[in-house]
Design a protein around this motif. Sequence first.
Motif, PDB file in Angstrom:
ATOM      1  N   ALA A 150       0.807  -1.212   0.000  1.00  0.00           N
ATOM      2  CA  ALA A 150       0.000   0.000   0.000  1.00  0.00           C
ATOM      3  C   ALA A 150       0.844   1.267   0.000  1.00  0.00           C
ATOM      4  CB  ALA A 150      -0.924   0.000   1.220  1.00  0.00           C
ATOM      5  N   GLU A 151       2.118   1.161   0.423  1.00  0.00           N
ATOM      6  CA  GLU A 151       2.975   2.335   0.494  1.00  0.00           C
ATOM      7  C   GLU A 151       3.671   2.643  -0.820  1.00  0.00           C
ATOM      8  OE1 GLU A 151       5.705   1.875   3.678  1.00  0.00           O
ATOM      9  OE2 GLU A 151       4.178   1.917   5.245  1.00  0.00           O
ATOM     10  N   TRP A 152       3.598   1.722  -1.788  1.00  0.00           N
ATOM     11  CA  TRP A 152       4.235   1.974  -3.072  1.00  0.00           C
ATOM     12  C   TRP A 152       3.473   3.072  -3.810  1.00  0.00           C
ATOM     13  CZ3 TRP A 152       8.753   0.372  -4.878  1.00  0.00           C
ATOM     14  CH2 TRP A 152       9.358  -0.744  -4.272  1.00  0.00           C
ATOM     15  N   SER A 153       4.205   4.009  -4.386  1.00  0.00           N
ATOM     16  CA  SER A 153       3.589   5.050  -5.195  1.00  0.00           C
ATOM     17  C   SER A 153       3.273   4.511  -6.582  1.00  0.00           C
ATOM     18  CB  SER A 153       4.529   6.259  -5.322  1.00  0.00           C
ATOM     19  OG  SER A 153       4.839   6.790  -4.058  1.00  0.00           O
ATOM     20  N   ALA A 154       2.324   5.157  -7.248  1.00  0.00           N
ATOM     21  CA  ALA A 154       2.060   4.807  -8.642  1.00  0.00           C
ATOM     22  C   ALA A 154       3.304   5.118  -9.469  1.00  0.00           C
ATOM     23  CB  ALA A 154       0.863   5.593  -9.157  1.00  0.00           C
ATOM     24  N   PRO A 155       3.586   4.324 -10.515  1.00  0.00           N
ATOM     25  CA  PRO A 155       4.796   4.556 -11.315  1.00  0.00           C
ATOM     26  C   PRO A 155       4.944   5.978 -11.817  1.00  0.00           C
ATOM     27  CG  PRO A 155       3.788   2.468 -11.915  1.00  0.00           C
ATOM     28  CD  PRO A 155       2.828   3.143 -10.970  1.00  0.00           C
ATOM     29  N   GLU A 156       3.800   6.640 -12.163  1.00  0.00           N
ATOM     30  CA  GLU A 156       3.896   7.997 -12.683  1.00  0.00           C
ATOM     31  C   GLU A 156       4.248   9.017 -11.598  1.00  0.00           C
ATOM     32  OE1 GLU A 156      -0.504   7.040 -11.965  1.00  0.00           O
ATOM     33  OE2 GLU A 156       1.266   6.069 -12.824  1.00  0.00           O
ATOM     34  N   ASP A 157       4.138   8.631 -10.322  1.00  0.00           N
ATOM     35  CA  ASP A 157       4.477   9.536  -9.223  1.00  0.00           C
ATOM     36  C   ASP A 157       5.790   9.167  -8.551  1.00  0.00           C
ATOM     37  OD1 ASP A 157       2.057  10.921  -9.585  1.00  0.00           O
ATOM     38  OD2 ASP A 157       0.981   9.481  -8.330  1.00  0.00           O
ATOM     39  N   GLU A 158       6.359   8.042  -8.922  1.00  0.00           N
ATOM     40  CA  GLU A 158       7.565   7.550  -8.271  1.00  0.00           C
ATOM     41  C   GLU A 158       8.797   8.315  -8.772  1.00  0.00           C
ATOM     42  OE1 GLU A 158       9.445   5.309  -5.527  1.00  0.00           O
ATOM     43  OE2 GLU A 158       7.359   4.862  -6.026  1.00  0.00           O
ATOM     44  N   PHE A 159       9.795   8.425  -7.948  1.00  0.00           N
ATOM     45  CA  PHE A 159      11.099   8.952  -8.366  1.00  0.00           C
ATOM     46  C   PHE A 159      12.171   8.289  -7.532  1.00  0.00           C
ATOM     47  CE2 PHE A 159       9.805  11.704  -4.894  1.00  0.00           C
ATOM     48  CZ  PHE A 159      10.974  11.877  -4.163  1.00  0.00           C
ATOM     49  N   PHE A 160      13.388   8.290  -8.041  1.00  0.00           N
ATOM     50  CA  PHE A 160      14.479   7.719  -7.262  1.00  0.00           C
ATOM     51  C   PHE A 160      15.746   8.541  -7.466  1.00  0.00           C
ATOM     52  CE2 PHE A 160      15.386   5.767 -11.305  1.00  0.00           C
ATOM     53  CZ  PHE A 160      16.731   5.435 -11.298  1.00  0.00           C
ATOM     54  N   ALA A 161      16.644   8.395  -6.530  1.00  0.00           N
ATOM     55  CA  ALA A 161      17.842   9.241  -6.505  1.00  0.00           C
ATOM     56  C   ALA A 161      19.106   8.405  -6.597  1.00  0.00           C
ATOM     57  CB  ALA A 161      17.868  10.069  -5.223  1.00  0.00           C
ATOM     58  N   LYS A 162      20.097   8.984  -7.246  1.00  0.00           N
ATOM     59  CA  LYS A 162      21.453   8.432  -7.234  1.00  0.00           C
ATOM     60  C   LYS A 162      22.396   9.584  -6.922  1.00  0.00           C
ATOM     61  CE  LYS A 162      22.745   5.434 -10.246  1.00  0.00           C
ATOM     62  NZ  LYS A 162      23.054   4.696 -11.484  1.00  0.00           N
ATOM     63  N   SER A 163      23.403   9.324  -6.147  1.00  0.00           N
ATOM     64  CA  SER A 163      24.330  10.390  -5.766  1.00  0.00           C
ATOM     65  C   SER A 163      25.731   9.829  -5.642  1.00  0.00           C
ATOM     66  CB  SER A 163      23.900  11.047  -4.447  1.00  0.00           C
ATOM     67  OG  SER A 163      23.842  10.083  -3.414  1.00  0.00           O
ATOM     68  N   SER A 164      26.710  10.714  -5.679  1.00  0.00           N
ATOM     69  CA  SER A 164      28.094  10.284  -5.513  1.00  0.00           C
ATOM     70  C   SER A 164      28.930  11.421  -4.943  1.00  0.00           C
ATOM     71  CB  SER A 164      28.692   9.813  -6.847  1.00  0.00           C
ATOM     72  OG  SER A 164      28.952  10.910  -7.712  1.00  0.00           O
ATOM     73  N   PHE A 165      29.944  11.042  -4.186  1.00  0.00           N
ATOM     74  CA  PHE A 165      30.955  11.967  -3.676  1.00  0.00           C
ATOM     75  C   PHE A 165      32.251  11.687  -4.420  1.00  0.00           C
ATOM     76  CE2 PHE A 165      27.907  11.512  -0.254  1.00  0.00           C
ATOM     77  CZ  PHE A 165      27.757  12.812   0.207  1.00  0.00           C
ATOM     78  N   THR A 166      32.965  12.745  -4.798  1.00  0.00           N
ATOM     79  CA  THR A 166      34.190  12.569  -5.572  1.00  0.00           C
ATOM     80  C   THR A 166      35.368  13.265  -4.898  1.00  0.00           C
ATOM     81  OG1 THR A 166      33.813  14.548  -6.936  1.00  0.00           O
ATOM     82  CG2 THR A 166      32.850  12.481  -7.705  1.00  0.00           C
ATOM     83  N   PHE A 167      36.538  12.770  -5.229  1.00  0.00           N
ATOM     84  CA  PHE A 167      37.790  13.311  -4.695  1.00  0.00           C
ATOM     85  C   PHE A 167      38.825  13.274  -5.809  1.00  0.00           C
ATOM     86  CE2 PHE A 167      42.026  11.942  -3.383  1.00  0.00           C
ATOM     87  CZ  PHE A 167      42.420  12.970  -2.548  1.00  0.00           C
ATOM     88  N   ARG A 168      39.624  14.316  -5.901  1.00  0.00           N
ATOM     89  CA  ARG A 168      40.699  14.358  -6.901  1.00  0.00           C
ATOM     90  C   ARG A 168      41.863  15.169  -6.354  1.00  0.00           C
ATOM     91  NH1 ARG A 168      41.868  18.243 -11.039  1.00  0.00           N
ATOM     92  NH2 ARG A 168      43.101  17.343 -12.742  1.00  0.00           N
ATOM     93  N   TYR A 169      43.068  14.641  -6.531  1.00  0.00           N
ATOM     94  CA  TYR A 169      44.268  15.377  -6.139  1.00  0.00           C
ATOM     95  C   TYR A 169      45.276  15.265  -7.272  1.00  0.00           C
ATOM     96  CZ  TYR A 169      48.299  17.069  -3.578  1.00  0.00           C
ATOM     97  OH  TYR A 169      49.397  17.793  -3.178  1.00  0.00           O
ATOM     98  N   ALA A 170      45.635  16.406  -7.833  1.00  0.00           N
ATOM     99  CA  ALA A 170      46.550  16.449  -8.974  1.00  0.00           C
ATOM    100  C   ALA A 170      47.795  17.246  -8.621  1.00  0.00           C
ATOM    101  CB  ALA A 170      45.862  17.080 -10.184  1.00  0.00           C
ATOM    102  N   VAL A 171      48.941  16.729  -9.052  1.00  0.00           N
ATOM    103  CA  VAL A 171      50.224  17.412  -8.881  1.00  0.00           C
ATOM    104  C   VAL A 171      50.796  17.634 -10.278  1.00  0.00           C
ATOM    105  CG1 VAL A 171      52.457  17.393  -7.726  1.00  0.00           C
ATOM    106  CG2 VAL A 171      50.540  16.128  -6.733  1.00  0.00           C
ATOM    107  N   PRO A 172      50.476  18.739 -10.925  1.00  0.00           N
ATOM    108  CA  PRO A 172      50.885  18.954 -12.321  1.00  0.00           C
ATOM    109  C   PRO A 172      52.387  18.857 -12.536  1.00  0.00           C
ATOM    110  CG  PRO A 172      49.251  20.579 -11.653  1.00  0.00           C
ATOM    111  CD  PRO A 172      49.661  19.850 -10.412  1.00  0.00           C
ATOM    112  N   ASP A 173      53.174  19.391 -11.603  1.00  0.00           N
ATOM    113  CA  ASP A 173      54.622  19.367 -11.794  1.00  0.00           C
ATOM    114  C   ASP A 173      55.180  17.946 -11.821  1.00  0.00           C
ATOM    115  OD1 ASP A 173      54.578  22.093 -11.847  1.00  0.00           O
ATOM    116  OD2 ASP A 173      55.134  22.349  -9.733  1.00  0.00           O
ATOM    117  N   ALA A 174      54.501  17.043 -11.099  1.00  0.00           N
ATOM    118  CA  ALA A 174      54.945  15.646 -11.064  1.00  0.00           C
ATOM    119  C   ALA A 174      54.220  14.789 -12.097  1.00  0.00           C
ATOM    120  CB  ALA A 174      54.726  15.067  -9.671  1.00  0.00           C
ATOM    121  N   GLY A 175      53.248  15.363 -12.775  1.00  0.00           N
ATOM    122  CA  GLY A 175      52.490  14.596 -13.756  1.00  0.00           C
ATOM    123  C   GLY A 175      51.700  13.465 -13.129  1.00  0.00           C
TER     124      GLY A 175
END
Length: 268
Positions: A150-175
């Motif tokens: 009974a708690e399921w929403s109708a398909p036309e009203d449903e939505f879902f989420a995807k998320s991500s956390f990112t990390f980057r460390y670059a040292v250009p002089d060292a390539g």
Amino acid sequence: LPQRFGNRRLYAFDTALVSARLELDHWMMGISKTSMWSGPSYEQPLLLSNHAPPFWHGHIGTGVPISTAAGHLFGRIFWGHLQDSEYFMEEIDADRYINGLHVVWMPWFAKGLEFGYNRVMIGAWPGTVAAMETWFNVFRPNPREPETVAEWSAPEDEFFAKSSFTFRYAVPDAGFEFYAEYGRNDYRRPLREYLMEPEINRAHMFGFLKRFDLHPRHWITVRSELVMLENNAIASTYRPTRTWFEHPTILGGFTHKGQALGSSLGPG
């Protein structure tokens, strides 16, 4: 995943990449039919890449990073239309609406260091587009997992989420460059479950790049990425799980014209 392409010769005619935008100082807005890329990965980003065909979307955000006391900030929010595969469940219209957000912070205290957050919300098209509040779905919390039918929403009203956390460390002089991404395709859960079972309905990517200079005008680059989209075997045995690209009620999942929007490795 809807990747059946029928039993006939495959061919298609499509428009080229199209983009129109307006820039004002540090800000930018526009509409385009292009692929979108999220995160630091060069090969297998978890959420958005050019693996699927380009899709129409409008966007608004910063054209260049904004300088603040805490460092530089870059952000963008977008709205788009994802189409169903022509070869997948033809009796059902599985077009979807996507609302997404990208944020990158480059802190003042470490040159070359970046932290990012990406989030996308997907719902039925045009059902979830009609209501004004769905235009900013990306700022809503994840829905809770239904405990009864009974708690399921109708398909036309449903939505879902995807998320991500990112990390980057670059040292250009060292390539040298090291980067990572951790994402979730899940309902909202209590903090206790996140801490005890962080491997449920998650994906992660680790990568590095190293450039070796052979000559002032010649070099060799070595690049490697490790990607995991599959659920932990123990967790998937005792807990309800899902693959990285699918949703139980929103048909078509995280695809456009039958192709996965993020990593091309498969459904996980």
